[in-house]
Scaffold this active site. Structure first.
Site, short mmCIF file in Angstrom:
data_model
loop_
_atom_site.label_atom_id
_atom_site.label_comp_id
_atom_site.label_asym_id
_atom_site.label_seq_id
_atom_site.Cartn_x
_atom_site.Cartn_y
_atom_site.Cartn_z
N LYS A 267 0.87 -1.17 0.00
CA LYS A 267 0.00 0.00 0.00
C LYS A 267 0.91 1.22 0.00
O LYS A 267 1.66 1.45 0.94
CB LYS A 267 -0.92 0.02 1.22
CG LYS A 267 -1.87 1.21 1.20
CD LYS A 267 -2.85 1.19 2.34
CE LYS A 267 -3.98 2.17 2.16
NZ LYS A 267 -3.59 3.56 1.99
N ARG A 272 -3.54 8.65 -5.61
CA ARG A 272 -4.15 7.76 -6.59
C ARG A 272 -4.15 8.43 -7.96
O ARG A 272 -4.46 9.63 -8.05
CB ARG A 272 -5.59 7.49 -6.14
CG ARG A 272 -6.34 6.44 -6.94
CD ARG A 272 -6.03 5.08 -6.41
NE ARG A 272 -6.82 4.05 -7.05
CZ ARG A 272 -7.90 3.50 -6.51
NH1 ARG A 272 -8.33 3.89 -5.33
NH2 ARG A 272 -8.53 2.52 -7.15
P1 AMP Z 1 -7.48 5.00 2.03
O1 AMP Z 1 -7.14 6.28 1.31
O2 AMP Z 1 -6.89 4.93 3.40
O3 AMP Z 1 -8.96 4.70 1.96
O4 AMP Z 1 -6.78 3.78 1.25
C1 AMP Z 1 -7.09 3.45 -0.06
C2 AMP Z 1 -6.11 4.12 -0.97
O5 AMP Z 1 -4.84 3.51 -0.91
C3 AMP Z 1 -6.47 4.01 -2.43
O6 AMP Z 1 -7.43 4.95 -2.80
C4 AMP Z 1 -5.14 4.26 -3.11
O7 AMP Z 1 -4.96 5.64 -3.31
C5 AMP Z 1 -4.11 3.81 -2.09
N1 AMP Z 1 -3.30 2.65 -2.51
C6 AMP Z 1 -1.99 2.53 -2.27
N2 AMP Z 1 -1.52 1.37 -2.74
C7 AMP Z 1 -2.57 0.71 -3.31
C8 AMP Z 1 -2.72 -0.54 -3.96
N3 AMP Z 1 -1.69 -1.39 -4.13
N4 AMP Z 1 -3.96 -0.88 -4.41
C9 AMP Z 1 -5.01 -0.05 -4.23
N5 AMP Z 1 -4.92 1.15 -3.63
C10 AMP Z 1 -3.72 1.54 -3.15
#
Ligand code: AMP
Length: 569
Positions: A267, A272
C-alpha cells in the site's frame, strides 16, 4: 379556442420546464423522508422532460452543476454570491451575513432578503419566468468567464439571475451555487428513479453508470433508444471512471480470512492516479477525478510510451527521495501544481506503481477477475517512472506477514489484500480490496468551523472544528484541532480556509465544508458535550487531504467502530 390555448400551453410545458418547476421538485423531495417515495417522485418528473432538460436535471438534483470529472467550474465562492444578493436586495453584505447566522440556512436567508427587497420597475409577477435551460446556460457562461475582472463579471451574471428569479427560486439557486443542495438525492436514488422512469432494471443503469459516470448521458440515451441505446454506452478514454475503493482489515490474519489466497500488494502512501492513454493523447486523473495531467509532465511522457494504442490504468504515484518513497507531503509539492512545474519536476522525482487495468485497445476489462487483469497488466513493462506494482499470490499468513514487514521497512504505508476473483467495481468500497496498516487508524474529517487566535496569532485562525458524517449525510462535530500547529502551518491553513467563511460571530467562524483534514488522536472518548456522543482526545493534524472531498470523510459509524476497537486492545 380556450381549449387550444390550454392544450398548446400544456404541450409547451411538457417540452421544457421552468426553473420554478425544478425548485418545486426540490422542495417536494426535501419534504419526503421515504427513499422509495423520493424515487417515485423523481421517476415521474423525469418522464415529463425533454432531452435538453434531461441533460441537466439529474446533475442538479444531486447537487452539482457539472459532472465531477468535468473541468468546468463556476469559480465563485460564498463571498461573490453574498455580494450579488446584497446588491439586488439593497442591503449590506454584513446584514445579509447576520441573517445567515440567525437562520443557519444560506438559501433561506437569501429568500427572506429578496422577499423584502424594494420592488423596481419590473417585478417578478410581470417578468417572464426563466426556464431551467436559461438558468443553466447562465451558469455555464459564469464558468466560462476568465481573465480581466472575471470576478466582477461573474457577479454581474449572478445579479442578473437574482434579480430575475423569484425569492423562492433564489433559495434553491443559492444552494446549488454553494454545492449545498442536500435534498437527499444520492447515486442510489437517482439510479432507481431512472430505472423506474424508463422501465429498465437498476442493474442495467448501474452498469452504464460505472462506464460513463454520468446519469444525464444515461437518461438521454434511454430517451433516444431505450435499453438498446444504453447498451451502446462505453467507457471513454479521457473521461475518468470512479475509483474502486478499499475497506480496512484489522490485521493480516483477519484480512486473509476474507478471501483466502489473496493478491498481496504494497500500500503506497501517495496519490491515486487513473491514467488514460489514447494514441498520442494522455490524461491523468486524481482520486477526485480532477485532471492533473499538466502537473506531472514526466509521468505523461512515460505514459505516451506505453505499448497500448488506448488504455485506462489505475495506480498510485509517489515521490522519491534518494530512490526511496518520500513522505506524502513532498509529493503534494508536485501533484496538482500549476506553476513552476518543470522546476519541481527536476527537484522531486516521482514513480507511478500501476495495480489495475480497466480498458485496453477498445476492450472493457472491468468484468475480468483481478488475476486475469493482472496478466494483462504485465504487458506494460517498466521504466524509471512507471511500473507494475509487485505482487505475491498467497494465503499463507507467515509469507504475507513477511511481505508486510518488508513493505513497511521500504517506507510504504502497509499492504493491500485483494480478491483474485473480483471484478473492478468503480466507486465501490467493497471487501474485495482490504488494506492493512500498522498505525492507529487516522480519521478524515471535514473542517466546519474555527476560531481566530489571540495576540500574535490574532490574524490567524488558530483552531479548527472537525466533523464526521452521520448516516443522513449531516456533518456532526467530533473535535477540534488546536495544538501542534506552527505559525507557518496556521498561515497556510488560514489562507486556504478564509475564503470559505460563511459566518462569523466574535472570533468564532463557520466554514463552508470543503476542506478535509486527516487527523491522528490519542483516543476516542465518550462525550456528552458533542452531539454524536464521541469526541477525539488530543486530535492533531496529519495532513490536509487534498485528494478527498467532503462526501468521502469518515462516518460517525466509523468513529464508533474505532471506539469499540480501542476498548478491545
Ligand atoms: P485510504 O485512502 O486509506 O482509503 O486507502 C485506499 C487508498 O490507498 C487508495 O485509494 C489508493 O490511493 C491507495 N493505494 C496505495 N496502494 C494501493 C494498492 N496497491 N492498491 C489499491 N490502492 C492503493
Amino acid at each position: 379556442m380556450t381549449n387550444f390555448i390550454t392544450l398548446s400551453h400544456k404541450i409547451f410545458d411538457l417540452m421544457s420546464i421552468s426553473f420554478r418547476e425544478f425548485c418545486e421538485l426540490c422542495e417536494r423531495v426535501e419534504s419526503i423522508s421515504s427513499t422509495l417515495e423520493i424515487t417515485d417522485v423523481i421517476s415521474e418528473f423525469l418522464k415529463r422532460l425533454e432531452e435538453e432538460d434531461l441533460k441537466i436535471v439529474p446533475l442538479l438534483l444531486m447537487g452539482s452543476v457539472f459532472p465531477e470529472w468535468d473541468e468546468k467550474d463556476l469559480g465563485i465562492g460564498p463571498s461573490s454570491i453574498f455580494e450579488a444578493v446584497s446588491a439586488v436586495a439593497s442591503i449590506s453584505k454584513g446584514d445579509l451575513e447576520e441573517l445567515i447566522r440567525e437562520t443557519g440556512d444560506v438559501g433561506k436567508a437569501v429568500e427572506i432578503v429578496l422577499e423584502k427587497k424594494p420592488k423596481g420597475f419590473l417585478t417578478v409577477e410581470d417578468s417572464e419566468e426563466l426556464s431551467l435551460q436559461e438558468v443553466y446556460r447562465t451558469l455555464v457562461e459564469i464558468s466560462e468567464i476568465s481573465g480581466n475582472r472575471s470576478v466582477d463579471r461573474k457577479i454581474n451574471k449572478l445579479k442578473y439571475l437574482y434579480s430575475t428569479l423569484s425569492p423562492f427560486e433564489a433559495r434553491y439557486l443559492t444552494r446549488i451555487l454553494l454545492k449545498e443542495l442536500r435534498i437527499g438525492v444520492g447515486e442510489g436514488i437517482m439510479r432507481d428513479a431512472i430505472s423506474k422512469s424508463f422501465g429498465i432494471s437498476s442493474e442495467e443503469v448501474e452498469r452504464a453508470y460505472m462506464l460513463v459516470n454520468d446519469f444525464s448521458q444515461i437518461c438521454v440515451a434511454l430517451r433516444k433508444g431505450g435499453a438498446g441505446e444504453l447498451k451502446k454506452l462505453k467507457m471513454v478514454v479521457g473521461r475518468p471512471v470512479k475509483m474502486m475503493l478499499a475497506q480496512n482489515a484489522p490485521n493480516v490474519e483477519e484480512g486473509l480470512k476474507e478471501h483466502g489466497v489473496s493478491i498481496v500488494e504494497r500500500k503506497y502512501d501517495g496519490a491515486r492516479v487513473q491514467i488514460h492513454k489514447d494514441g498520442n493523447k494522455c490524461f491523468i486523473f486524481s482520486r477526485r477525478l480532477e485532471n492533473v495531467t499538466n502537473s506531472l509532465p514526466d509521468l505523461k511522457e512515460a505514459i505516451l510510451k506505453l505499448p497500448f494504442d488506448s488504455v485506462i490504468l489505475d495506480g498510485e504515484v509517489i515521490a522519491l527521495q534518494n530512490g526511496k518513497p518520500a513522505p506524502f507531503q513532498i509529493l503534494l509539492r508536485r501533484f496538482r501544481r500549476k506553476y513552476d512545474v518543470e522546476e519541481m519536476e527536476r527537484e522531486i522525482p516521482i514513480h507511478a506503481y500501476i495495480f489495475d487495468i480497466l480498458y485496453a485497445n477498445g476492450e472493457v476489462l472491468i468484468d475480468l477477475p483481478l488475476k486475469e487483469r493482472r496478466k494483462r497488466l504485465n504487458e506494460i513493462g517498466s521504466n524509471e517512472i512507471i511500473s507494475v506494482s509487485p505482487e505475491i499470490l498467497s494465503g499463507d499468513a507467515k509469507e504475507v506477514e513477511q511481505f508486510y514487514k518488508k513493505a513497511i521497512e521500504e517506507g510504504h504505508e502497509g499492504i493491500m489484500l485483494k480478491n483474485p476473483e473480483s471484478p473492478y467495481t468503480p466507486g465501490k468500497r467493497g471487501k474485495h480490496w482490504l488494506k492493512v496498516k500498522p498505525i492507529m487508524e487516522t480519521l478524515d474529517l471535514a473542517v466546519v468551523g474555527g476560531e481566530w487566535g489571540e495576540g500574535r496569532r490574532a490574524n490567524l485562525i488558530g483552531s479548527y472544528k472537525l466533523a464526521a458524517r452521520d448516516e443522513k449525510g449531516n456533518l456532526v462535530p467530533v473535535g477540534k484541532v488546536a495544538t501542534g500547529l506552527t505559525d507557518e502551518m496556521l498561515k497556510e491553513l488560514t489562507e486556504k480556509l478564509k475564503p470559505l467563511i460563511i459566518s462569523q460571530e466574535g472570533k468564532i467562524v463557520e466554514f463552508k465544508p470543503e476542506v478535509v483534514f486527516e487527523v491522528g488522536y490519542e483516543e476516542i472518548q465518550k462525550s456528552p458535550k458533542y452531539p454524536a456522543g464521541y469526541a477525539l482526545r488530543f486530535p492533531r493534524l496529519i495532513r490536509v487531504r487534498e485528494d478527498k472531498n467532503v462526501d468521502e470523510i469518515d462516518t460517525i459509524e466509523r468513529v464508533q467502530e474505532l471506539y469499540e476497537l480501542q476498548k478491545r486492545k
